[in-house]
Design a protein around this motif. Structure first.
Motif, PDB file in Angstrom:
ATOM      1  N   TYR A  54      19.176   0.195  -1.895  1.00 48.77           N
ATOM      2  CA  TYR A  54      19.039  -0.358  -3.237  1.00 48.77           C
ATOM      3  C   TYR A  54      20.240   0.061  -4.078  1.00 48.77           C
ATOM      4  CZ  TYR A  54      15.212  -3.150  -4.993  1.00 48.77           C
ATOM      5  OH  TYR A  54      14.422  -4.210  -5.338  1.00 48.77           O
ATOM      6  N   GLU A  55      20.937  -0.909  -4.635  1.00 45.59           N
ATOM      7  CA  GLU A  55      22.092  -0.624  -5.492  1.00 45.59           C
ATOM      8  C   GLU A  55      21.613   0.091  -6.748  1.00 45.59           C
ATOM      9  OE1 GLU A  55      25.825  -2.938  -7.627  1.00 45.59           O
ATOM     10  OE2 GLU A  55      24.295  -4.117  -6.607  1.00 45.59           O
ATOM     11  N   ARG A  56      22.301   1.155  -7.081  1.00 45.21           N
ATOM     12  CA  ARG A  56      21.884   2.003  -8.203  1.00 45.21           C
ATOM     13  C   ARG A  56      22.702   1.720  -9.448  1.00 45.21           C
ATOM     14  NH1 ARG A  56      19.070   6.570  -6.239  1.00 45.21           N
ATOM     15  NH2 ARG A  56      18.576   6.802  -8.441  1.00 45.21           N
ATOM     16  N   ASP A  57      22.096   1.982 -10.582  1.00 49.50           N
ATOM     17  CA  ASP A  57      22.801   1.992 -11.858  1.00 49.50           C
ATOM     18  C   ASP A  57      22.418   3.296 -12.558  1.00 49.50           C
ATOM     19  OD1 ASP A  57      20.211   1.545 -12.783  1.00 49.50           O
ATOM     20  OD2 ASP A  57      20.643  -0.390 -13.698  1.00 49.50           O
ATOM     21  N   GLU A  58      22.518   3.351 -13.877  1.00 52.69           N
ATOM     22  CA  GLU A  58      22.230   4.613 -14.569  1.00 52.69           C
ATOM     23  C   GLU A  58      20.732   4.926 -14.661  1.00 52.69           C
ATOM     24  OE1 GLU A  58      22.475   1.511 -17.912  1.00 52.69           O
ATOM     25  OE2 GLU A  58      23.402   1.841 -15.973  1.00 52.69           O
ATOM     26  N   HIS A  59      19.882   3.989 -14.263  1.00 53.41           N
ATOM     27  CA  HIS A  59      18.437   4.191 -14.360  1.00 53.41           C
ATOM     28  C   HIS A  59      17.874   4.761 -13.061  1.00 53.41           C
ATOM     29  CE1 HIS A  59      18.654   2.071 -18.105  1.00 53.41           C
ATOM     30  NE2 HIS A  59      19.249   1.071 -17.503  1.00 53.41           N
ATOM     31  N   GLU A  60      16.857   5.583 -13.238  1.00 50.27           N
ATOM     32  CA  GLU A  60      16.204   6.215 -12.086  1.00 50.27           C
ATOM     33  C   GLU A  60      15.593   5.164 -11.154  1.00 50.27           C
ATOM     34  OE1 GLU A  60      12.260   8.956 -11.201  1.00 50.27           O
ATOM     35  OE2 GLU A  60      12.849   8.563 -13.269  1.00 50.27           O
ATOM     36  N   LEU A  61      15.635   5.454  -9.875  1.00 49.96           N
ATOM     37  CA  LEU A  61      14.944   4.649  -8.874  1.00 49.96           C
ATOM     38  C   LEU A  61      13.738   5.464  -8.404  1.00 49.96           C
ATOM     39  CD1 LEU A  61      14.921   2.091  -7.053  1.00 49.96           C
ATOM     40  CD2 LEU A  61      16.160   3.460  -5.369  1.00 49.96           C
ATOM     41  N   ALA A  62      12.540   5.054  -8.822  1.00 53.54           N
ATOM     42  CA  ALA A  62      11.308   5.726  -8.411  1.00 53.54           C
ATOM     43  C   ALA A  62      10.731   4.969  -7.213  1.00 53.54           C
ATOM     44  CB  ALA A  62      10.310   5.763  -9.556  1.00 53.54           C
ATOM     45  N   VAL A  63      10.076   5.697  -6.338  1.00 53.90           N
ATOM     46  CA  VAL A  63       9.601   5.116  -5.085  1.00 53.90           C
ATOM     47  C   VAL A  63       8.125   5.459  -4.886  1.00 53.90           C
ATOM     48  CG1 VAL A  63       9.916   5.140  -2.572  1.00 53.90           C
ATOM     49  CG2 VAL A  63      11.910   5.334  -4.083  1.00 53.90           C
ATOM     50  N   TYR A  64       7.354   4.472  -4.453  1.00 52.70           N
ATOM     51  CA  TYR A  64       5.987   4.726  -4.009  1.00 52.70           C
ATOM     52  C   TYR A  64       5.911   4.365  -2.527  1.00 52.70           C
ATOM     53  CZ  TYR A  64       5.180  -0.320  -4.731  1.00 52.70           C
ATOM     54  OH  TYR A  64       5.254  -1.687  -4.689  1.00 52.70           O
ATOM     55  N   SER A  65       5.015   4.997  -1.810  1.00 47.93           N
ATOM     56  CA  SER A  65       5.035   4.851  -0.353  1.00 47.93           C
ATOM     57  C   SER A  65       4.381   3.557   0.135  1.00 47.93           C
ATOM     58  CB  SER A  65       4.356   6.054   0.316  1.00 47.93           C
ATOM     59  OG  SER A  65       2.960   5.918   0.295  1.00 47.93           O
ATOM     60  N   ARG A  66       4.915   3.072   1.211  1.00 49.08           N
ATOM     61  CA  ARG A  66       4.368   1.889   1.870  1.00 49.08           C
ATOM     62  C   ARG A  66       2.931   2.150   2.308  1.00 49.08           C
ATOM     63  NH1 ARG A  66       5.757   0.031   7.753  1.00 49.08           N
ATOM     64  NH2 ARG A  66       4.804  -2.023   7.746  1.00 49.08           N
ATOM     65  N   GLU A  67       2.683   3.340   2.836  1.00 46.51           N
ATOM     66  CA  GLU A  67       1.347   3.683   3.308  1.00 46.51           C
ATOM     67  C   GLU A  67       0.346   3.672   2.154  1.00 46.51           C
ATOM     68  OE1 GLU A  67       4.163   5.464   3.983  1.00 46.51           O
ATOM     69  OE2 GLU A  67       4.364   4.649   6.007  1.00 46.51           O
ATOM     70  N   TRP A  68       0.756   4.240   0.999  1.00 47.59           N
ATOM     71  CA  TRP A  68      -0.126   4.221  -0.163  1.00 47.59           C
ATOM     72  C   TRP A  68      -0.439   2.785  -0.568  1.00 47.59           C
ATOM     73  CZ3 TRP A  68       0.449   1.942  -4.885  1.00 47.59           C
ATOM     74  CH2 TRP A  68      -0.562   2.194  -5.807  1.00 47.59           C
ATOM     75  N   SER A  69       0.588   1.918  -0.575  1.00 45.73           N
ATOM     76  CA  SER A  69       0.365   0.534  -1.011  1.00 45.73           C
ATOM     77  C   SER A  69      -0.610  -0.191  -0.093  1.00 45.73           C
ATOM     78  CB  SER A  69       1.685  -0.238  -1.137  1.00 45.73           C
ATOM     79  OG  SER A  69       2.292  -0.424   0.108  1.00 45.73           O
ATOM     80  N   TYR A  70      -0.525   0.048   1.213  1.00 41.76           N
ATOM     81  CA  TYR A  70      -1.473  -0.595   2.129  1.00 41.76           C
ATOM     82  C   TYR A  70      -2.883  -0.047   1.929  1.00 41.76           C
ATOM     83  CZ  TYR A  70       2.233  -3.006   4.660  1.00 41.76           C
ATOM     84  OH  TYR A  70       3.271  -3.827   5.012  1.00 41.76           O
ATOM     85  N   GLY A  71      -3.007   1.255   1.713  1.00 47.88           N
ATOM     86  CA  GLY A  71      -4.318   1.834   1.443  1.00 47.88           C
ATOM     87  C   GLY A  71      -4.914   1.300   0.148  1.00 47.88           C
ATOM     88  N   TYR A  72      -4.081   1.221  -0.894  1.00 51.72           N
ATOM     89  CA  TYR A  72      -4.546   0.691  -2.168  1.00 51.72           C
ATOM     90  C   TYR A  72      -4.962  -0.769  -2.004  1.00 51.72           C
ATOM     91  CZ  TYR A  72      -4.778  -0.639  -7.034  1.00 51.72           C
ATOM     92  OH  TYR A  72      -5.222  -1.113  -8.237  1.00 51.72           O
ATOM     93  N   ALA A  73      -4.132  -1.544  -1.313  1.00 48.62           N
ATOM     94  CA  ALA A  73      -4.435  -2.965  -1.109  1.00 48.62           C
ATOM     95  C   ALA A  73      -5.743  -3.146  -0.335  1.00 48.62           C
ATOM     96  CB  ALA A  73      -3.286  -3.648  -0.378  1.00 48.62           C
ATOM     97  N   GLU A  74      -5.940  -2.347   0.662  1.00 50.35           N
ATOM     98  CA  GLU A  74      -7.158  -2.467   1.472  1.00 50.35           C
ATOM     99  C   GLU A  74      -8.413  -2.205   0.625  1.00 50.35           C
ATOM    100  OE1 GLU A  74      -8.576  -1.219   5.913  1.00 50.35           O
ATOM    101  OE2 GLU A  74      -7.319   0.197   4.820  1.00 50.35           O
ATOM    102  N   PRO A  82      -9.044 -12.045   4.506  1.00 48.10           N
ATOM    103  CA  PRO A  82      -9.168 -10.580   4.596  1.00 48.10           C
ATOM    104  C   PRO A  82      -7.800  -9.904   4.622  1.00 48.10           C
ATOM    105  CG  PRO A  82     -10.515 -11.663   6.260  1.00 48.10           C
ATOM    106  CD  PRO A  82      -9.667 -12.723   5.620  1.00 48.10           C
ATOM    107  N   PHE A  83      -7.762  -8.700   4.099  1.00 49.25           N
ATOM    108  CA  PHE A  83      -6.527  -7.917   4.101  1.00 49.25           C
ATOM    109  C   PHE A  83      -6.139  -7.549   5.524  1.00 49.25           C
ATOM    110  CE2 PHE A  83      -4.615  -3.690   4.409  1.00 49.25           C
ATOM    111  CZ  PHE A  83      -3.422  -3.933   3.738  1.00 49.25           C
ATOM    112  N   THR A  84      -4.861  -7.673   5.819  1.00 50.78           N
ATOM    113  CA  THR A  84      -4.315  -7.185   7.092  1.00 50.78           C
ATOM    114  C   THR A  84      -3.027  -6.433   6.787  1.00 50.78           C
ATOM    115  OG1 THR A  84      -3.158  -9.282   7.450  1.00 50.78           O
ATOM    116  CG2 THR A  84      -5.279  -9.029   8.526  1.00 50.78           C
ATOM    117  N   PRO A  85      -2.890  -5.202   7.319  1.00 51.92           N
ATOM    118  CA  PRO A  85      -1.650  -4.453   7.092  1.00 51.92           C
ATOM    119  C   PRO A  85      -0.439  -5.272   7.518  1.00 51.92           C
ATOM    120  CG  PRO A  85      -3.302  -3.051   8.084  1.00 51.92           C
ATOM    121  CD  PRO A  85      -3.849  -4.461   8.120  1.00 51.92           C
ATOM    122  N   GLY A  86       0.589  -5.220   6.717  1.00 52.16           N
ATOM    123  CA  GLY A  86       1.803  -5.974   6.997  1.00 52.16           C
ATOM    124  C   GLY A  86       1.845  -7.310   6.288  1.00 52.16           C
TER     125      GLY A  86
END
Length: 126
Positions: A54-74, A82-86
């Motif tokens: 990810y190209e950066r500028d002066e602003h922070e790049l915050a990251v959340y995990s892929r695993e968390w997003s799949y768990g939250y989505a499920e 129905p939800f399917t991982p991926g």
């Protein structure tokens, strides 16, 4: 003034920006300078599998995990199929991650910004 300037400093602007690694692909970047001095410093928010390169500028790049997003989505899936991982998740996990980020940092509000919405807005305003 719609909001007391002292209250605005408690707002964290978060740009949910998955899939746009280059700054030129992120029209929201043009809006961030207008927030300077009014709100907390803006943050780019991406999922962990989008963060490398990810190209950066002066602003922070915050990251959340892929695993968390799949768990939250499920747990919160509202799609017709129905939800399917991926599968494509859209922005709803990023929106939740933005709220959590603001809360964890002690902000009273989050201003969620999104590139697909900023592009058309900039065409009208600028």
């Amino acid at each position: 003034m719609i909001c007391d300037p002292d209250l605005l400093s408690g707002v964290l602007p978060v740009v949910i920006s998955g899939g746009r690694p280059l700054l030129k692909q992120r029209p929201t970047a043009k809006l961030l300078s207008f927030l300077k001095g009014w709100t907390a410093p803006p943050v780019w928010l991406v999922r962990s599998d989008d963060a490398p390169g990810y190209e950066r500028d002066e602003h922070e790049l915050a990251v959340y995990s892929r695993e968390w997003s799949y768990g939250y989505a499920e747990r919160h899936w509202t799609g017709l199929d129905p939800f399917t991982p991926g599968s494509f998740l859209g922005a709803f996990c990023g929106r939740e991650a933005a709220c959590r980020l603001a809360g964890e940092r002690g902000y009273w509000a989050v201003l969620q910004l999104d590139d697909p919405l900023a592009g058309p807005l900039l065409e009208i305003v600028v």
